[in-house]
Design a protein around this motif. Structure first.
Motif, PDB file in Angstrom:
ATOM      1  N   GLN A 171     -31.644 -46.141  62.817  1.00  0.00           N
ATOM      2  CA  GLN A 171     -31.128 -45.314  61.730  1.00  0.00           C
ATOM      3  C   GLN A 171     -30.072 -46.069  60.929  1.00  0.00           C
ATOM      4  O   GLN A 171     -30.040 -45.991  59.690  1.00  0.00           O
ATOM      5  N   PHE A 172     -29.218 -46.812  61.628  1.00  0.00           N
ATOM      6  CA  PHE A 172     -28.200 -47.641  60.971  1.00  0.00           C
ATOM      7  C   PHE A 172     -28.852 -48.608  59.995  1.00  0.00           C
ATOM      8  O   PHE A 172     -28.416 -48.747  58.843  1.00  0.00           O
ATOM      9  N   TRP A 173     -29.928 -49.291  60.432  1.00  0.00           N
ATOM     10  CA  TRP A 173     -30.608 -50.248  59.550  1.00  0.00           C
ATOM     11  C   TRP A 173     -31.242 -49.533  58.360  1.00  0.00           C
ATOM     12  O   TRP A 173     -31.164 -50.017  57.222  1.00  0.00           O
ATOM     13  N   GLN A 174     -31.855 -48.393  58.611  1.00  0.00           N
ATOM     14  CA  GLN A 174     -32.505 -47.659  57.525  1.00  0.00           C
ATOM     15  C   GLN A 174     -31.498 -47.234  56.463  1.00  0.00           C
ATOM     16  O   GLN A 174     -31.780 -47.320  55.260  1.00  0.00           O
ATOM     17  N   GLU A 175     -30.331 -46.830  56.891  1.00  0.00           N
ATOM     18  CA  GLU A 175     -29.319 -46.341  55.953  1.00  0.00           C
ATOM     19  C   GLU A 175     -28.547 -47.463  55.280  1.00  0.00           C
ATOM     20  O   GLU A 175     -28.218 -47.373  54.084  1.00  0.00           O
ATOM     21  N   GLU A 176     -28.256 -48.511  56.016  1.00  0.00           N
ATOM     22  CA  GLU A 176     -27.364 -49.557  55.515  1.00  0.00           C
ATOM     23  C   GLU A 176     -28.081 -50.785  54.948  1.00  0.00           C
ATOM     24  O   GLU A 176     -27.533 -51.468  54.072  1.00  0.00           O
TER      25      GLU A 176
END
Length: 311
Positions: free
Chosen positions: A298-303
């Motif tokens: 999720q971190f990668w998808q958002e950032e």
């Protein structure tokens, strides 16, 4: 050390492999003696590692030479992956004409009569297509028993798909880490086709060790990073500091994240010291909690999915 199948090659490899680029480079530059480099490789083997990744261009052939000397007498107990396209003299040539001579030179430096896998070393996109004559030459070398498998080293899911859809490749070296997750889009396809995935740059060129910050400066290949990129990396690292605690370091967490994906066969962090080696190996003794894996995706998808970092 836990082992996984290297696709459908019939080979089993340790989850943690030995990335021999740094050892070869350190030795060639004089920052490490040849004896120390050989001892480092032997220590890796003694600690359970059976997969070793190298290339003719690593240390101008020194990396392959070190492996050849260190693994002499135990060659049949190891799996070696080397590359083609960037030679020991610093030249670049991905043509089928150059392939055979490159493999012959690697065989000599490695002191072996076969190489488990040879891959195209980040070639131009057109060489990833099965119509390239390089694949016919790969098949000949395979039939002659000089190589067991072949494939490519790539950085994107588009490149992965081209290889998977147009060639008979059985191994692939892929850029994948907490900060670079785009290639995961093609992981399922690779697994379904029986292609073993070797994960490169798992620590984002050292950044995911946690030892760098906004004030870090580099004189090696990482000097390509601008001040803005370094600052961004530092800010992103702060957002995943929940990974490290009293029992788990950032290196272990970063490697365990990669190993959380079933399509992955092995991960090849670089090694310069026995301490680094031991830290890398320790990642295989545990797993990253599922909630942490989901949080990092999720971190990668958002950032990062819409604004990727240059590596």
């Amino acid at each position: 050390m836990k082992k996984r199948k290297l696709g459908n090659t019939g080979l089993e490899v340790t989850e943690i492999g030995f990335g021999a680029w740094q050892a070869g480079d350190e030795c060639r530059s004089g920052r490490m003696t040849e004896n120390d480099a050989i001892t480092l490789v032997k220590t890796g083997y003694d600690r359970g590692i059976n997969f070793f990744d190298t290339a003719p261009g690593y240390g101008n052939g020194k990396s392959e030479e070190i492996l050849g000397k260190a693994l002499k007498g135990i060659r049949d107990k190891t799996v070696i992956n080397t590359k083609f396209g960037h030679d020991a003299e610093g030249n670049t040539d991905f043509s089928h004409i150059a392939l055979r001579s490159s493999v012959e030179a690697s065989l000599k430096r490695l002191q072996t009569d076969y190489i488990d896998s040879v891959i195209l070393h980040n070639p131009p996109f057109e060489y990833l297509n099965g119509n390239s004559p390089v694949y016919e030459e790969f098949e000949k070398l395979k039939q002659e028993g000089k190589i067991r498998a072949y494939g490519s080293s790539v950085d994107s899911s588009r490149e992965m798909s081209e290889v998977l859809n147009t060639t008979e490749s059985r191994v692939m070296e892929v850029l994948f880490n907490i900060f670079h997750q785009e290639t995961e889009k093609a992981f399922t396809a690779a697994q379904e086709k029986g292609v073993g995935l070797i994960i490169k740059v798992p620590l984002d060129s050292g950044w995911l060790t946690g030892k760098y910050g906004k004030k870090s400066a580099f004189t090696d290949i990482r000097k390509r990073w601008s001040e803005d990129i370094i600052n961004r990396r530092a800010a992103l690292l702060e957002k995943i500091n929940f990974l490290a605690d009293d029992s788990t370091g950032m290196v272990q967490a970063a490697l365990r994240f990669v190993l959380a994906f079933d399509a992955v066969s092995t991960v090849i962090p670089g090694v310069k010291t026995v301490q680094q080696l031991e830290t890398n190996i320790s990642a295989s003794s545990g797993v990253l909690p599922g909630e942490h894996v989901k949080r990092l995706v999720q971190f990668w998808q958002e950032e990062l999915s819409g604004n990727p970092l240059p590596w």
